[in-house]
Write a protein that holds these residues in place. Structure first.
Motif, PDB file in Angstrom:
ATOM      1  N   SER A 142       0.831  -1.206   0.000  1.00 40.45           N
ATOM      2  CA  SER A 142       0.000   0.000   0.000  1.00 40.45           C
ATOM      3  C   SER A 142       0.862   1.251   0.000  1.00 40.45           C
ATOM      4  N   GLN A 143       1.945   1.241   0.780  1.00 41.11           N
ATOM      5  CA  GLN A 143       2.853   2.382   0.809  1.00 41.11           C
ATOM      6  C   GLN A 143       3.583   2.549  -0.522  1.00 41.11           C
ATOM      7  N   LEU A 144       3.788   1.443  -1.222  1.00 42.34           N
ATOM      8  CA  LEU A 144       4.453   1.506  -2.529  1.00 42.34           C
ATOM      9  C   LEU A 144       3.483   1.828  -3.664  1.00 42.34           C
ATOM     10  N   GLY A 145       2.198   1.853  -3.372  1.00 40.12           N
ATOM     11  CA  GLY A 145       1.208   2.147  -4.401  1.00 40.12           C
ATOM     12  C   GLY A 145       0.958   0.998  -5.359  1.00 40.12           C
ATOM     13  N   LEU A 146       1.180  -0.238  -4.912  1.00 39.11           N
ATOM     14  CA  LEU A 146       1.043  -1.396  -5.792  1.00 39.11           C
ATOM     15  C   LEU A 146      -0.214  -2.205  -5.526  1.00 39.11           C
ATOM     16  N   THR A 147      -0.996  -1.823  -4.517  1.00 33.73           N
ATOM     17  CA  THR A 147      -2.235  -2.564  -4.280  1.00 33.73           C
ATOM     18  C   THR A 147      -3.204  -2.338  -5.434  1.00 33.73           C
ATOM     19  N   ASN A 148      -4.092  -3.318  -5.617  1.00 38.40           N
ATOM     20  CA  ASN A 148      -5.073  -3.289  -6.706  1.00 38.40           C
ATOM     21  C   ASN A 148      -4.404  -3.311  -8.082  1.00 38.40           C
ATOM     22  N   THR A 149      -3.237  -3.934  -8.136  1.00 41.84           N
ATOM     23  CA  THR A 149      -2.530  -4.162  -9.394  1.00 41.84           C
ATOM     24  C   THR A 149      -2.072  -5.613  -9.443  1.00 41.84           C
ATOM     25  N   PRO A 150      -1.791  -6.148 -10.623  1.00 41.22           N
ATOM     26  CA  PRO A 150      -1.313  -7.540 -10.695  1.00 41.22           C
ATOM     27  C   PRO A 150      -0.017  -7.775  -9.929  1.00 41.22           C
ATOM     28  N   TRP A 151       0.807  -6.745  -9.790  1.00 42.33           N
ATOM     29  CA  TRP A 151       2.087  -6.915  -9.096  1.00 42.33           C
ATOM     30  C   TRP A 151       1.893  -7.262  -7.625  1.00 42.33           C
ATOM     31  N   ALA A 152       0.771  -6.871  -7.056  1.00 45.65           N
ATOM     32  CA  ALA A 152       0.505  -7.193  -5.657  1.00 45.65           C
ATOM     33  C   ALA A 152       0.316  -8.692  -5.450  1.00 45.65           C
ATOM     34  N   ILE A 153       0.003  -9.420  -6.513  1.00 49.70           N
ATOM     35  CA  ILE A 153      -0.147 -10.875  -6.441  1.00 49.70           C
ATOM     36  C   ILE A 153       1.108 -11.567  -6.963  1.00 49.70           C
ATOM     37  N   ILE A 154       1.699 -11.014  -8.018  1.00 54.24           N
ATOM     38  CA  ILE A 154       2.827 -11.682  -8.666  1.00 54.24           C
ATOM     39  C   ILE A 154       4.083 -11.639  -7.798  1.00 54.24           C
ATOM     40  N   ILE A 155       4.418 -10.475  -7.258  1.00 54.50           N
ATOM     41  CA  ILE A 155       5.673 -10.338  -6.502  1.00 54.50           C
ATOM     42  C   ILE A 155       5.715 -11.245  -5.276  1.00 54.50           C
ATOM     43  N   PRO A 156       4.673 -11.286  -4.420  1.00 59.13           N
ATOM     44  CA  PRO A 156       4.730 -12.240  -3.301  1.00 59.13           C
ATOM     45  C   PRO A 156       4.792 -13.700  -3.742  1.00 59.13           C
ATOM     46  N   SER A 157       4.213 -13.995  -4.912  1.00 64.14           N
ATOM     47  CA  SER A 157       4.219 -15.380  -5.399  1.00 64.14           C
ATOM     48  C   SER A 157       5.599 -15.834  -5.852  1.00 64.14           C
ATOM     49  N   LEU A 158       6.495 -14.875  -6.116  1.00 67.70           N
ATOM     50  CA  LEU A 158       7.842 -15.232  -6.577  1.00 67.70           C
ATOM     51  C   LEU A 158       8.694 -15.834  -5.465  1.00 67.70           C
ATOM     52  N   ILE A 159       8.289 -15.640  -4.218  1.00 73.21           N
ATOM     53  CA  ILE A 159       9.079 -16.125  -3.087  1.00 73.21           C
ATOM     54  C   ILE A 159       8.492 -17.443  -2.615  1.00 73.21           C
ATOM     55  N   SER A 160       9.306 -18.494  -2.668  1.00 74.48           N
ATOM     56  CA  SER A 160       8.857 -19.829  -2.251  1.00 74.48           C
ATOM     57  C   SER A 160       9.943 -20.472  -1.394  1.00 74.48           C
ATOM     58  N   PRO A 161       9.930 -20.212  -0.075  1.00 75.51           N
ATOM     59  CA  PRO A 161      10.952 -20.813   0.797  1.00 75.51           C
ATOM     60  C   PRO A 161      10.941 -22.336   0.769  1.00 75.51           C
ATOM     61  N   PHE A 162       9.740 -22.927   0.734  1.00 74.59           N
ATOM     62  CA  PHE A 162       9.664 -24.387   0.686  1.00 74.59           C
ATOM     63  C   PHE A 162      10.240 -24.924  -0.616  1.00 74.59           C
ATOM     64  N   GLY A 163       9.941 -24.244  -1.737  1.00 73.62           N
ATOM     65  CA  GLY A 163      10.505 -24.678  -3.013  1.00 73.62           C
ATOM     66  C   GLY A 163      12.014 -24.568  -3.034  1.00 73.62           C
ATOM     67  N   LEU A 164      12.548 -23.502  -2.437  1.00 75.81           N
ATOM     68  CA  LEU A 164      14.003 -23.345  -2.360  1.00 75.81           C
ATOM     69  C   LEU A 164      14.623 -24.460  -1.524  1.00 75.81           C
ATOM     70  N   TYR A 165      14.014 -24.740  -0.380  1.00 76.40           N
ATOM     71  CA  TYR A 165      14.518 -25.815   0.487  1.00 76.40           C
ATOM     72  C   TYR A 165      14.453 -27.162  -0.229  1.00 76.40           C
ATOM     73  N   LEU A 166      13.355 -27.407  -0.939  1.00 77.57           N
ATOM     74  CA  LEU A 166      13.197 -28.667  -1.657  1.00 77.57           C
ATOM     75  C   LEU A 166      14.266 -28.830  -2.733  1.00 77.57           C
ATOM     76  N   MET A 167      14.553 -27.759  -3.474  1.00 83.12           N
ATOM     77  CA  MET A 167      15.582 -27.834  -4.513  1.00 83.12           C
ATOM     78  C   MET A 167      16.975 -27.972  -3.895  1.00 83.12           C
ATOM     79  N   TRP A 168      17.190 -27.351  -2.769  1.00 85.41           N
ATOM     80  CA  TRP A 168      18.467 -27.484  -2.069  1.00 85.41           C
ATOM     81  C   TRP A 168      18.718 -28.944  -1.722  1.00 85.41           C
ATOM     82  N   VAL A 169      17.739 -29.591  -1.117  1.00 83.98           N
ATOM     83  CA  VAL A 169      17.890 -30.995  -0.720  1.00 83.98           C
ATOM     84  C   VAL A 169      18.038 -31.885  -1.945  1.00 83.98           C
TER      85      VAL A 169
END
Length: 292
Positions: A142-169
């Protein structure tokens, strides 16, 4: 073990097999019954949904009419929601898979300072539920002015800690260090080694991370609910819930037949994606099972 001993164990083994068969049958029934209900009720009219038995067909087979009405209702907003969902999945889940693969591979095959600290952070991030981060994420966007835009959904979806851990193992065992050293001795760059050698060995793990990311993004509901206020950017999850909410209030306009049909249509791409990518899982199940 002697033949009499084997004969004494046979009845127990048969009873155990029977119990396992019953348990697995119950699991299959529990899994398929909601899908069967969804398929059956998608063939009914609005009136038949309340006047006929839920696990059998109604007086008329209305599936095609329901599909046409779902796609044309309110100027085809369902198609817009479907396109939004595909956008979030392709960019968000695809980007998350690429980032998790490269980061997990780097953490597994390169030694550097702070490696253990990164591992601890990733494990901690896996333990944090996504709903706990939704409100802080909303305030930040909201402070960045990105709410109500597709980026508000896409950017958080790019982070996957479980996927990173799975690929590491997975990368730790799937990619032999000796193979990487041989490629370096032959003069191959790190990027060429990754794309020509490591990526092929990591295919089952990449597909696994991709499917997890696709399903998580496709079914994402709470984040779009708080991030988006314009129905034009809704994904299917939020859009179908909005249709379902039309049945309440002073000016109620129930369209349960369209909600059920839309729900049925929304799971088809996930099923198709799983069936298409399943062979990559099967090809990697026996990896490392036979020693040379």
């Amino acid at each position: 073990m002697t033949a009499p001993a084997l004969a004494r164990k046979t009845p127990f083994a048969r009873r155990k097999s029977l119990v396992l068969t019953i348990v697995m049958s119950l699991f299959i029934l529990y899994t398929l019954l909601p899908l069967f209900w969804l398929l059956i009720n998608a063939t009914k009219t609005q009136g038949d949904l309340f006047s006929t038995f839920g696990l059998w067909f109604g007086g008329s087979f209305n599936l095609w009419d329901n599909i046409v009405e779902t796609f044309t209702y309110r100027d085809g907003i369902f198609l817009r929601w479907l396109g939004n969902t595909l956008l979030y999945v392709v960019v968000g889940a695809g980007g998350a898979t690429i980032l998790a693969t490269m980061a997990g591979y780097g953490l597994a095959k390169y030694n550097f300072r702070g490696r253990k600290a990164v591992f601890a952070v990733i494990i901690g991030a896996v333990a944090v539920p996504g709903t706990a981060l939704a409100v802080p994420t909303f305030l930040m966007f909201s402070q960045l002015g990105l709410t109500n835009t597709p980026w508000a959904i896409i950017i958080p979806s790019l982070i996957s800690p479980f996927g990173l851990y799975l690929m590491w193992v997975f990368a730790s065992d799937a990619v032999p260090t000796e193979l990487l050293e041989a490629a370096r001795m032959d003069g191959a760059s790190e990027m060429r080694t990754f794309f020509t050698i490591s990526a092929k060995l990591l295919t089952p793990g990449i597909v696994t991370v991709l499917l997890f990311a696709v399903v998580a993004t496709w079914n994402n509901y709470f984040l779009p609910l708080i991030m988006l206020s314009d129905p034009a950017w809704y994904p299917l999850t939020v859009g179908l819930n909005q249709w379902n909410a039309q049945a309440t209030g002073a000016a109620a306009q129930p369209i349960y037949n369209l909600v059920i049909t839309g729900s049925l249509l929304s799971i088809i791409p996930i099923v198709v994606a799983f069936l298409m990518l399943q062979r990559f899982w099967q090809s990697g199940l026996s990896a490392g099972s036979v020693k040379q």
